[in-house]
Design an enzyme around this catalytic site. Structure first.
Site, PDB file in Angstrom:
ATOM      1  N   LYS A  22       0.623  -1.208   0.046  1.00 19.16           N
ATOM      2  CA  LYS A  22      -0.005   0.153   0.014  1.00 19.16           C
ATOM      3  C   LYS A  22       1.016   1.310  -0.040  1.00 19.16           C
ATOM      4  CE  LYS A  22      -1.667   1.499   3.966  1.00 19.16           C
ATOM      5  NZ  LYS A  22      -1.382   3.094   4.378  1.00 19.16           N
ATOM      6  N   ASN A  23       1.980   1.337   0.898  1.00 18.72           N
ATOM      7  CA  ASN A  23       2.736   2.552   1.018  1.00 18.72           C
ATOM      8  C   ASN A  23       3.909   2.784  -0.268  1.00 18.72           C
ATOM      9  OD1 ASN A  23       1.240   2.866   3.260  1.00 18.72           O
ATOM     10  ND2 ASN A  23       2.801   2.208   4.609  1.00 18.72           N
ATOM     11  N   CYS A 116      -5.870   8.125   9.466  1.00 17.48           N
ATOM     12  CA  CYS A 116      -5.761   7.363  10.741  1.00 17.48           C
ATOM     13  C   CYS A 116      -5.267   8.620  11.722  1.00 17.48           C
ATOM     14  CB  CYS A 116      -4.704   6.549  10.878  1.00 17.48           C
ATOM     15  SG  CYS A 116      -5.357   4.920  10.244  1.00 17.48           S
ATOM     16  N   ARG A 121      -0.771  14.676  12.790  1.00 19.96           N
ATOM     17  CA  ARG A 121       0.284  14.311  11.896  1.00 19.96           C
ATOM     18  C   ARG A 121       0.405  15.644  10.909  1.00 19.96           C
ATOM     19  NH1 ARG A 121      -1.242   9.119  10.128  1.00 19.96           N
ATOM     20  NH2 ARG A 121       0.515   9.097   8.903  1.00 19.96           N
ATOM     21  N   ASP A 306       4.296   0.326  12.006  1.00 17.96           N
ATOM     22  CA  ASP A 306       3.124  -0.425  11.312  1.00 17.96           C
ATOM     23  C   ASP A 306       2.958  -1.712  11.877  1.00 17.96           C
ATOM     24  OD1 ASP A 306       3.183   1.439   8.326  1.00 17.96           O
ATOM     25  OD2 ASP A 306       2.866   2.090  10.246  1.00 17.96           O
ATOM     26  N   ARG A 398      -8.587  -0.282   4.393  1.00 15.42           N
ATOM     27  CA  ARG A 398      -7.740   0.522   3.793  1.00 15.42           C
ATOM     28  C   ARG A 398      -6.603   0.027   3.447  1.00 15.42           C
ATOM     29  NH1 ARG A 398      -6.586   5.335   7.533  1.00 15.42           N
ATOM     30  NH2 ARG A 398      -5.254   5.757   5.694  1.00 15.42           N
TER      31      ARG A 398
HETATM   32  C1  EPZ Z   1       4.236   6.678   6.290  1.00 17.72           C
HETATM   33  O1  EPZ Z   1       3.306   7.657   6.820  1.00 17.72           O
HETATM   34  C2  EPZ Z   1       3.365   5.400   6.064  1.00 17.72           C
HETATM   35  N1  EPZ Z   1       2.141   5.891   5.309  1.00 17.72           N
HETATM   36  C3  EPZ Z   1       2.827   5.186   7.350  1.00 17.72           C
HETATM   37  O2  EPZ Z   1       2.097   4.099   7.448  1.00 17.72           O
HETATM   38  C4  EPZ Z   1       4.006   4.823   8.452  1.00 17.72           C
HETATM   39  O3  EPZ Z   1       3.649   4.378   9.591  1.00 17.72           O
HETATM   40  C5  EPZ Z   1       5.161   5.955   8.394  1.00 17.72           C
HETATM   41  O4  EPZ Z   1       5.430   6.404   7.255  1.00 17.72           O
HETATM   42  C6  EPZ Z   1       6.545   5.584   9.164  1.00 17.72           C
HETATM   43  O5  EPZ Z   1       7.089   4.578   8.434  1.00 17.72           O
HETATM   44  C7  EPZ Z   1       2.268   5.866   4.128  1.00 17.72           C
HETATM   45  O6  EPZ Z   1       3.276   5.635   3.529  1.00 17.72           O
HETATM   46  C8  EPZ Z   1       1.017   6.107   3.228  1.00 17.72           C
HETATM   47  P1  EPZ Z   1       6.205  10.032   8.446  1.00 17.72           P
HETATM   48  P2  EPZ Z   1       4.058   9.210   7.007  1.00 17.72           P
HETATM   49  O7  EPZ Z   1       6.358  11.290   7.783  1.00 17.72           O
HETATM   50  O8  EPZ Z   1       4.813   9.518   5.816  1.00 17.72           O
HETATM   51  C9  EPZ Z   1       6.377  13.064  11.938  1.00 17.72           C
HETATM   52  C10 EPZ Z   1       0.030   2.680   7.580  1.00 17.72           C
HETATM   53  O9  EPZ Z   1      -0.274   2.265   8.716  1.00 17.72           O
HETATM   54  N2  EPZ Z   1       6.354  14.084  10.916  1.00 17.72           N
HETATM   55  O10 EPZ Z   1       7.585   9.031   8.471  1.00 17.72           O
HETATM   56  O11 EPZ Z   1       2.855  10.272   7.341  1.00 17.72           O
HETATM   57  C11 EPZ Z   1       5.215  12.429  12.124  1.00 17.72           C
HETATM   58  O12 EPZ Z   1       4.168  13.171  13.104  1.00 17.72           O
HETATM   59  C12 EPZ Z   1       0.624   3.985   7.752  1.00 17.72           C
HETATM   60  O13 EPZ Z   1       0.363   2.125   6.570  1.00 17.72           O
HETATM   61  C13 EPZ Z   1       6.653  15.647  11.266  1.00 17.72           C
HETATM   62  O14 EPZ Z   1       6.775  15.786  12.574  1.00 17.72           O
HETATM   63  O15 EPZ Z   1       5.096   8.862   8.265  1.00 17.72           O
HETATM   64  C14 EPZ Z   1       5.308  10.910  12.704  1.00 17.72           C
HETATM   65  O16 EPZ Z   1       5.407  11.265  14.318  1.00 17.72           O
HETATM   66  C15 EPZ Z   1       0.522   4.742   9.115  1.00 17.72           C
HETATM   67  N3  EPZ Z   1       6.623  16.458  10.522  1.00 17.72           N
HETATM   68  C16 EPZ Z   1       6.685  10.653  12.152  1.00 17.72           C
HETATM   69  O17 EPZ Z   1       7.398  11.860  11.510  1.00 17.72           O
HETATM   70  C17 EPZ Z   1       6.137  15.958   9.213  1.00 17.72           C
HETATM   71  O18 EPZ Z   1       6.218  16.935   8.119  1.00 17.72           O
HETATM   72  C18 EPZ Z   1       6.690   9.824  10.959  1.00 17.72           C
HETATM   73  O19 EPZ Z   1       6.025  10.529  10.037  1.00 17.72           O
HETATM   74  C19 EPZ Z   1       5.949  14.656   8.902  1.00 17.72           C
HETATM   75  C20 EPZ Z   1       5.897  13.839   9.652  1.00 17.72           C
END
Ligand code: EPZ
Length: 417
Positions: A22-23, A116, A121, A306, A398
């Site tokens: 998915k990701n 979610c 986020r 995840d 999802r």
């Molecule tokens: C991706 O989300 C995945 N989703 C998530 O999977 C996964 O948990 C996550 O990466 C971490 O591996 C998709 O790829 C569609 P991040 P993303 O930006 O990109 C903080 C699932 O269950 N952050 O790496 O949103 C954020 O708050 C989903 O399949 C900032 O602070 O993850 C979080 O604490 C859930 N500022 C951490 O970084 C930003 O601008 C990780 O976020 C962006 C993120």
């Protein structure tokens, strides 16, 4: 609202074929906007998040056709650079359209993403990076307005956190920017490498994906191509947890075992034997698992956040007590109350969860709080005594393709009402 009914305590055995990631699918489908051409994407999973992404592509003017797990996208006629609120709210990852829309049209208008609720986020890293690439951004009343009147230019971007989404948005915007972009402290997830491979097949010039520093040499233009999405390592880990929780013996097929390097040792420490065979993993579980002393979620190549909920669920009936630390999201323990309703003993202190193994869980009526929390409740239902009813399975749909079908095929008593 449909729900899943599970009669627990059946050992799983047989083979599960794992879906496309998915990701990976979501950013790769968004990337087809950059080509103004036709692309064919194979091994695309049948998920509601993929449907939402295809709805956005159609809305901005692409022609989209799905044939099984193959998606055909022609983005020649795309002519809109705004995404309406109802489409943005369908899933959190719609923010991934920011980069492609700005790169293609020089502007973008989105509302803040939904999805979610794993805690706030934020998208500050996305916006910081796009500003460095030359994007003027105003945010007001929940709407993000982006314009790049002088076009996009290369930049040196250092991420304070290796954000997956921010790394992807930068790659998507920078691959047709003027000049070179260097991302330091970039995310290293396999899905980042898959997106880079796909963009390079479109004619982009990206190197270093999967390492801490990614270099993108802006290309004049990109053209369509064909790409096959990598297997979903999180779905694989979730099915391994289901097998382990039921003392089962399951072949997890069509995966890349090396994508699970940080997860396999956890299953081995819990008493499972795990054999890698080409593109599959055979997991053989004991009647009762041992507790795993310590699990901490980290960016790749660390233990994936995840996989935390389904693996916590399998450990609720292990022998002994273990500790889990969730370092990535602030609010990723919403599945704990459902697990406790089923008899689990879990103590939460901020990021830390202390899981005290109990001899058995018992079936109950529970509700999926989010996507991976829903998977955790399925794992718990499979090993619980009696009947479990899981509501809110729209969350599960999802990210898991035909979950009840795949689990029934290996002996689970699970049906969708
Ligand atoms: C991706 O989300 C995945 N989703 C998530 O999977 C996964 O948990 C996550 O990466 C971490 O591996 C998709 O790829 C569609 P991040 P993303 O930006 O990109 C903080 C699932 O269950 N952050 O790496 O949103 C954020 O708050 C989903 O399949 C900032 O602070 O993850 C979080 O604490 C859930 N500022 C951490 O970084 C930003 O601008 C990780 O976020 C962006 C993120």
């Amino acid at each position: 609202m449909s729900k899943l009914i599970i009669e627990g305590r059946r050992k799983l055995s047989g083979k599960i074929e794992v879906q496309g990631a998915k990701n990976s699918a979501l950013p790769i489908l968004a990337a087809t906007l950059l080509t103004g051409d036709s692309s064919v994407i194979h091994n695309c999973p049948d998920l509601s998040d993929v449907d939402s992404t295809l709805d956005i592509l159609r809305y901005v003017g692409c022609y989209v056709k799905q044939d099984g797990d193959t998606v055909f996208v022609d983005s020649k006629c795309a002519d809109k650079s705004d995404i309406p609120d109802e489409l943005m709210r369908a899933m959190r990852s719609s923010i991934i359209f920011l980069g492609p829309l700005i790169a293609r049209f020089g502007s973008a208008r989105l509302t803040y993403p939904g999805g979610c609720e794993l805690g706030p986020r934020p998208i500050d890293l996305h916006l910081m990076a796009l500003r460095l690439l030359g994007v003027e951004i105003t945010e007001q009343h929940g709407v993000i307005e982006c314009r790049a009147p002088q076009g996009l230019h290369g930049a040196k971007i250092s991420l304070s956190f290796p954000s997956v989404g921010a790394t992807e948005n930068i790659m998507l915007a920078a691959c047709v920017a003027e000049g070179t972009t260097i991302i330091t402290n970039a995310a290293r997830e396999p899905e980042i490498c898959d997106l880079a491979d796909c963009l390079n097949s479109f004619g982009a010039r990206i190197s270093g994906a999967g390492e801490g520093t990614v270099i993108i040499d802006g290309a004049e233009r990109l053209s369509g191509s064909m790409h096959t999405i990598i297997p979903d390592r999180i779905a694989a880990a979730s099915y391994m947890a289901a097998a382990a929780a039921t003392g089962g013996r399951v072949l997890i097929d069509r995966i890349v075992p090396s994508h699970l390097n940080s997860v396999i040792p956890i299953f081995e420490e819990s008493g499972c034997t795990v054999k890698q065979k080409g593109n599959s993993i055979l997991i053989d579980a004991p009647n009762r698992l041992h507790a795993v002393n310590f699990i901490r979620t980290m960016p790749f190549p660390g233990f994936p956040t995840d996989a935390q909920p389904p693996i916590m669920a399998m450990l609720t009936t292990a022998k002994g007590t273990g500790i889990i630390v969730e370092n990535i999201f602030e609010n990723r323990y919403k599945h704990v109350c459902g697990l406790e309703r089923m008899g689990a003993k879990i103590h939460l202190e901020g990021k830390v969860a202390v899981v005290e193994g109990v001899p058995e869980l018992y079936g109950a009526r529970v509700a999926a709080p989010d996507l991976r929390g829903g998977a955790a409740l399925v794992v718990a239902g499979l090993c619980a005594n009696g009947r479990t009813e899981i509501n809110g399975i729209n969350f599960i749909d999802r990210g898991y393709e035909n979950i009840e079908l795949k689990l029934s095929e290996v002996g689970a008593s699970i049906k969708r009402l």
